[in-house]
Write a protein that holds these residues in place. Sequence first.
Motif, PDB file in Angstrom:
ATOM      1  N   MET A   1       0.849  -1.187   0.000  1.00  0.00           N
ATOM      2  CA  MET A   1       0.000   0.000   0.000  1.00  0.00           C
ATOM      3  C   MET A   1       0.882   1.235   0.000  1.00  0.00           C
ATOM      4  N   GLY A   2       0.657   2.141  -0.974  1.00  0.00           N
ATOM      5  CA  GLY A   2       1.455   3.340  -1.089  1.00  0.00           C
ATOM      6  C   GLY A   2       1.175   4.341   0.007  1.00  0.00           C
ATOM      7  N   SER A   3       2.038   5.355   0.107  1.00  0.00           N
ATOM      8  CA  SER A   3       1.901   6.350   1.169  1.00  0.00           C
ATOM      9  C   SER A   3       0.602   7.151   1.026  1.00  0.00           C
ATOM     10  N   TRP A   4       0.199   7.440  -0.235  1.00  0.00           N
ATOM     11  CA  TRP A   4      -1.050   8.184  -0.432  1.00  0.00           C
ATOM     12  C   TRP A   4      -2.237   7.346  -0.025  1.00  0.00           C
ATOM     13  N   GLU A   5      -2.247   6.069  -0.401  1.00  0.00           N
ATOM     14  CA  GLU A   5      -3.342   5.189   0.005  1.00  0.00           C
ATOM     15  C   GLU A   5      -3.398   5.054   1.520  1.00  0.00           C
ATOM     16  N   LYS A   6      -2.220   4.988   2.171  1.00  0.00           N
ATOM     17  CA  LYS A   6      -2.174   4.870   3.625  1.00  0.00           C
ATOM     18  C   LYS A   6      -2.767   6.107   4.289  1.00  0.00           C
ATOM     19  N   ARG A   7      -2.371   7.290   3.809  1.00  0.00           N
ATOM     20  CA  ARG A   7      -2.909   8.536   4.397  1.00  0.00           C
ATOM     21  C   ARG A   7      -4.410   8.647   4.159  1.00  0.00           C
ATOM     22  N   ARG A   8      -4.834   8.279   2.956  1.00  0.00           N
ATOM     23  CA  ARG A   8      -6.271   8.355   2.643  1.00  0.00           C
ATOM     24  C   ARG A   8      -7.068   7.397   3.519  1.00  0.00           C
ATOM     25  N   THR A   9      -6.534   6.199   3.732  1.00  0.00           N
ATOM     26  CA  THR A   9      -7.214   5.215   4.575  1.00  0.00           C
ATOM     27  C   THR A   9      -7.299   5.695   6.016  1.00  0.00           C
ATOM     28  N   LEU A  10      -6.189   6.250   6.543  1.00  0.00           N
ATOM     29  CA  LEU A  10      -6.207   6.769   7.913  1.00  0.00           C
ATOM     30  C   LEU A  10      -7.221   7.901   8.053  1.00  0.00           C
ATOM     31  N   LEU A  11      -7.316   8.752   7.032  1.00  0.00           N
ATOM     32  CA  LEU A  11      -8.287   9.838   7.069  1.00  0.00           C
ATOM     33  C   LEU A  11      -9.708   9.293   7.128  1.00  0.00           C
ATOM     34  N   LEU A  12      -9.981   8.287   6.319  1.00  0.00           N
ATOM     35  CA  LEU A  12     -11.337   7.746   6.252  1.00  0.00           C
ATOM     36  C   LEU A  12     -11.716   6.964   7.508  1.00  0.00           C
ATOM     37  N   VAL A  13     -10.771   6.203   8.079  1.00  0.00           N
ATOM     38  CA  VAL A  13     -11.118   5.468   9.299  1.00  0.00           C
ATOM     39  C   VAL A  13     -11.299   6.437  10.471  1.00  0.00           C
ATOM     40  N   ASN A  14     -10.571   7.554  10.462  1.00  0.00           N
ATOM     41  CA  ASN A  14     -10.820   8.568  11.487  1.00  0.00           C
ATOM     42  C   ASN A  14     -12.182   9.222  11.291  1.00  0.00           C
ATOM     43  N   LEU A  15     -12.583   9.394  10.038  1.00  0.00           N
ATOM     44  CA  LEU A  15     -13.917   9.914   9.751  1.00  0.00           C
ATOM     45  C   LEU A  15     -14.988   8.942  10.235  1.00  0.00           C
ATOM     46  N   ALA A  16     -14.749   7.641  10.021  1.00  0.00           N
ATOM     47  CA  ALA A  16     -15.685   6.635  10.527  1.00  0.00           C
ATOM     48  C   ALA A  16     -15.742   6.656  12.049  1.00  0.00           C
ATOM     49  N   SER A  17     -14.601   6.904  12.692  1.00  0.00           N
ATOM     50  CA  SER A  17     -14.577   6.997  14.154  1.00  0.00           C
ATOM     51  C   SER A  17     -15.397   8.177  14.648  1.00  0.00           C
ATOM     52  N   ILE A  18     -15.375   9.275  13.909  1.00  0.00           N
ATOM     53  CA  ILE A  18     -16.179  10.445  14.286  1.00  0.00           C
ATOM     54  C   ILE A  18     -17.664  10.084  14.314  1.00  0.00           C
ATOM     55  N   VAL A  19     -18.129   9.427  13.257  1.00  0.00           N
ATOM     56  CA  VAL A  19     -19.549   9.095  13.174  1.00  0.00           C
ATOM     57  C   VAL A  19     -19.914   8.024  14.206  1.00  0.00           C
ATOM     58  N   ASP A  20     -18.988   7.076  14.432  1.00  0.00           N
ATOM     59  CA  ASP A  20     -19.207   6.023  15.433  1.00  0.00           C
ATOM     60  C   ASP A  20     -19.498   6.630  16.802  1.00  0.00           C
ATOM     61  N   THR A  21     -18.614   7.505  17.275  1.00  0.00           N
ATOM     62  CA  THR A  21     -18.797   8.083  18.602  1.00  0.00           C
ATOM     63  C   THR A  21     -19.937   9.102  18.643  1.00  0.00           C
ATOM     64  N   ALA A  22     -20.209   9.756  17.507  1.00  0.00           N
ATOM     65  CA  ALA A  22     -21.366  10.652  17.455  1.00  0.00           C
ATOM     66  C   ALA A  22     -22.653   9.867  17.700  1.00  0.00           C
TER      67      ALA A  22
END
Length: 500
Positions: A1-22
């Motif tokens: 997995m490339g560095s861009w894919e890694k950053r994009r994935t981390l961004l999206l899982v953090n976004l999912a965490s926001i909605v989870d705790t909301a």
Amino acid sequence: MGSWEKRRTLLLVNLASIVDTADESLLPAVYKEVGAALHATPVGLGSLTLARSAVQALCYPLAAYMASRYNRVFVITLGAFLWGTATFLVAVSRTFLEVAISRGLNGIGLALAAPAIQALVADSTNDRNRGLAFGWLQFTGLLGSIIGRFIALLLAPTTFLGIDGWRIAFVVVAVVSMIVGMLVWSYAVDPHFSSEPVSKEEDVVYKSVLNEVKDFLKETKSIIQIPSFQIFIAQGVPGTFAGAAFSFLPMWFELIGFSHKYTAFLLTLLSIAYAIGGVFAGVMGDFLAQRLPNAGRVILSQISSGSKIPIAGVLLLGLPYDASSGAIYAVVIFFMGLITSWEDAATNNPIFAEIVPVKSRTSIYALDRSFETVLASFAPPIVGLLAEKTYDYKLGDGIRNDDPKINQENAASLAKALYTAVAIPMALCCSIYSFLYCTYPRDRERAKMDSLIASEIQNIEMESSELVTNYSQLRQFDPEYLDEDFESDVTVGERPLVPE
């Protein structure tokens, strides 16, 4: 997995965490309105949280099985759609039983997503920056709590076309959850699952469901037998219990006399302080882990958990139950959030990634949540029972009475119940952390050795496979080129690598 894919994935899982705790923070924020609509007492409201938490705890083993054997992006997406659907069902429910069932279904989706999110963060970092990554995950999760509470408290006193505002808040979060699920599915990448198609049918290894379950049970048993994991569970149960008890804070603030807006402000301030504290703890945890590798992370958690006892005492028992003291409440709330939010980012989550092999990370996060949530799910109804039966909470129409004197008395009763449910568990939590000084260094080294052995075995198997492939290709090109002496050399022990 490339560095861009890694950053994009981390961004999206953090976004999912926001909605989870909301989603998790919605119901406690509107206990007052839901209690009035359903004619529910504090015990009944606590039971709604119990229903969600109990189902969530029971489903964590399923989450571990799915996330360790299937694409974790799919698991997170499925979880988002499930909890979004259940949240919508809460919005349209008309009876206490319907809300309870919907909250139970909500727990299934939340259970599926959380361990997969944590494991993806762990796999995308290393020992030097893992604490910081989990600090940011805690930050975004608490940002979700802020958003969820803000939406709920902002809409709670309103109506739209005859629909209660708290119901609209649940619909909004349900829709956003499904949108985030689609974004995760479309753009996130699990590093364990290559996007490239398998070129040869024989390269795919199929296992029966029975063998998969056996492997999972074996992996679960090996994790449970790790001494440090047992200590984390032992401290995590009372620690999570104390945290769950604070779900009554919005109701307590309103009993004191704070408005919806000021209650939302205090809870937002608390979440901001928790978020800042989490990032700070992640940085400090990484720093101390380099200089005190066997003790640094544990020290931070003991400071954090131990400080919660006196600070909660000041907040719940030391301040006047008067809305005119709002500024003092804000200062104490912020200080409490800043100091008492270090355990997960600084200690628990980074150490979990160190004491098991990489392939078991999702399982250990899921098992930890499962064990801790089972008992912690009983915190809200226990607080309600303590308030009603032990500290003389006076029941009325809904949660808040029209008599200010009775509200103050109820605020005092609820405060005593809350402090009982916080002080004793946190004292146990702080004490139990001490055992990690002995077990953590040994378990970390054992996990490193296991990973090294597994890596060497995998390399040997790959080299053997390549040798067999090369031999087969040479025989196809010139069958007489290879003699029996060569065939006898291509062996490992007594087992020939080349089939006769």
